[in-house]
Design a protein around this motif. Structure first.
Motif, short mmCIF file in Angstrom:
data_model
loop_
_atom_site.label_atom_id
_atom_site.label_comp_id
_atom_site.label_asym_id
_atom_site.label_seq_id
_atom_site.Cartn_x
_atom_site.Cartn_y
_atom_site.Cartn_z
N CYS A 1 -2.58 -1.49 8.62
CA CYS A 1 -2.38 -0.05 8.52
C CYS A 1 -3.70 0.69 8.73
O CYS A 1 -3.76 1.65 9.51
N LEU B 1 -8.78 -6.41 -1.58
CA LEU B 1 -8.66 -5.89 -0.23
C LEU B 1 -10.02 -5.57 0.40
O LEU B 1 -10.09 -5.35 1.61
N SER C 1 -9.96 5.49 1.91
CA SER C 1 -9.40 4.19 1.55
C SER C 1 -9.69 3.92 0.08
O SER C 1 -10.84 4.05 -0.36
N GLY D 1 -4.28 0.83 -2.02
CA GLY D 1 -3.67 -0.46 -2.31
C GLY D 1 -2.88 -0.39 -3.60
O GLY D 1 -3.31 0.25 -4.57
N TYR E 1 0.82 -1.19 0.00
CA TYR E 1 0.00 0.00 0.00
C TYR E 1 0.86 1.25 0.00
O TYR E 1 2.06 1.21 0.29
N PRO F 1 -8.97 0.86 -2.18
CA PRO F 1 -8.40 -0.50 -2.26
C PRO F 1 -8.27 -1.08 -3.65
O PRO F 1 -7.54 -2.06 -3.83
N TYR G 1 -2.36 -4.19 4.58
CA TYR G 1 -3.27 -3.07 4.28
C TYR G 1 -4.24 -2.86 5.44
O TYR G 1 -4.44 -1.73 5.90
N TYR H 1 0.60 5.25 1.64
CA TYR H 1 -0.16 5.98 2.67
C TYR H 1 0.36 7.39 2.83
O TYR H 1 1.56 7.62 2.91
N LEU I 1 -5.16 6.15 2.04
CA LEU I 1 -4.55 4.82 2.00
C LEU I 1 -4.96 4.17 0.69
O LEU I 1 -6.15 4.02 0.40
#
Length: 265
Positions: free
Chosen positions: A127, A72, A16, A63, A4, A18, A124, A6, A61
């Motif tokens: 975090c 994810l 997020s 992925g 990932y 993902p 992931y 961040y 965040l």
């Protein structure tokens, strides 16, 4: 490749992303079909679409691996999110159009799936969990915004054309009703864009698992039609002029979340 990327922000909001990752290890790519190698079901350019969010103080965040390697936004035990409905799994073996991802006999076995969980999925979520805990400690509450996109027409998953703005709160369970209503009001007021809430897409694993309003964690998902900001066909180009219109709506949603506090509910 790190699982990932961040970027930390100083507000209670976490975005997020993902499914925007495109990395596929060479050994996996070699086993995939030609069609799958173009990664058609990626949430293309979603990170670009929300690139304004860090300037507003949101943590982001993202992925880095393709959802074809591991999704994810699925539970680690691969329990279906929508029982009785067709959907894709933790380590999917078919594209959204039902064509195979892997060449015959090249699908991942259970040991490979476990490795993918341990090395990509788990970091992931570790975090994400840590950032949520940090937000709770610093602000007394945490806001989680799941950013997604999808082709506007996918017969396998839904009938007809999908609304442009699909707000999901796990049927009202993952976020304050006050926050949900404020966000949906913005969606409905968006000119030229159709919207719905808790329709075909109510929120995936991340929204459902982490959204705990009673514990100060409010999670929402927005599934956005890709035709509202990009060319849905290969090579999936980002269309800045078209994207600028939907980005204004997204900014309103993010600003609404940043201005909202649980005491308002």
């Amino acid at each position: 490749m790190r699982p990932y990327s961040y970027k930390a922000g100083d507000t209670p909001l976490i975005i997020s992303i993902p499914h925007a990752g495109t990395y596929v290890p060479d050994d996996v790519l070699a086993r995939m079909t030609e069609a799958a190698r173009t990664l058609p079901d990626t949430d293309w350019h979603v990170d670009t679409l929300y690139n304004f969010a860090t300037t507003l103080g949101a943590s982001v965040l993202k992925g880095n691996y393709s959802r074809y390697v591991i999704d994810l936004n699925r539970p680690p035990d691969d329990t279906p999110l929508y029982p009785g409905m067709d959907t894709t799994g933790l380590c999917p073996q078919t594209l959204f159009n039902n064509d195979p991802i892997y060449q015959p006999g090249q699908e991942p076995d259970s040991a490979e799936v476990r490795r993918r969980i341990e090395t990509i999925w788990a970091p992931y979520h570790q975090c994400l969990g840590e950032v949520i805990s940090e937000k709770l400690g610093n602000h007394g509450y945490a806001l989680l915004y799941e950013a997604h996109s999808i082709r506007s027409v996918i017969p396998r998953l839904f009938e007809g054309r999908l609304p442009d703005l699909n707000l999901g709160t796990a049927g009202g369970k993952s976020a304050s009703s006050d926050l949900e209503n404020r966000l949906y009001d913005i969606c409905q007021a968006a000119e030229s864009f159709s919207s719905t809430r808790n329709g075909r897409f109510k929120g995936g694993y991340i929204t459902r698992y982490y959204g705990q309003p009673g514990n100060g964690i409010h999670a929402v998902q927005l599934e956005l039609t890709q035709c509202s900001y990009m060319n849905e066909d290969y090579p999936y180009e980002f269309l800045p002029h078209r994207a600028s219109r939907i980005r204004e709506v997204l900014k309103q949603l993010i600003e609404c979340m940043l201005a909202w506090q649980p005491s308002q509910n």
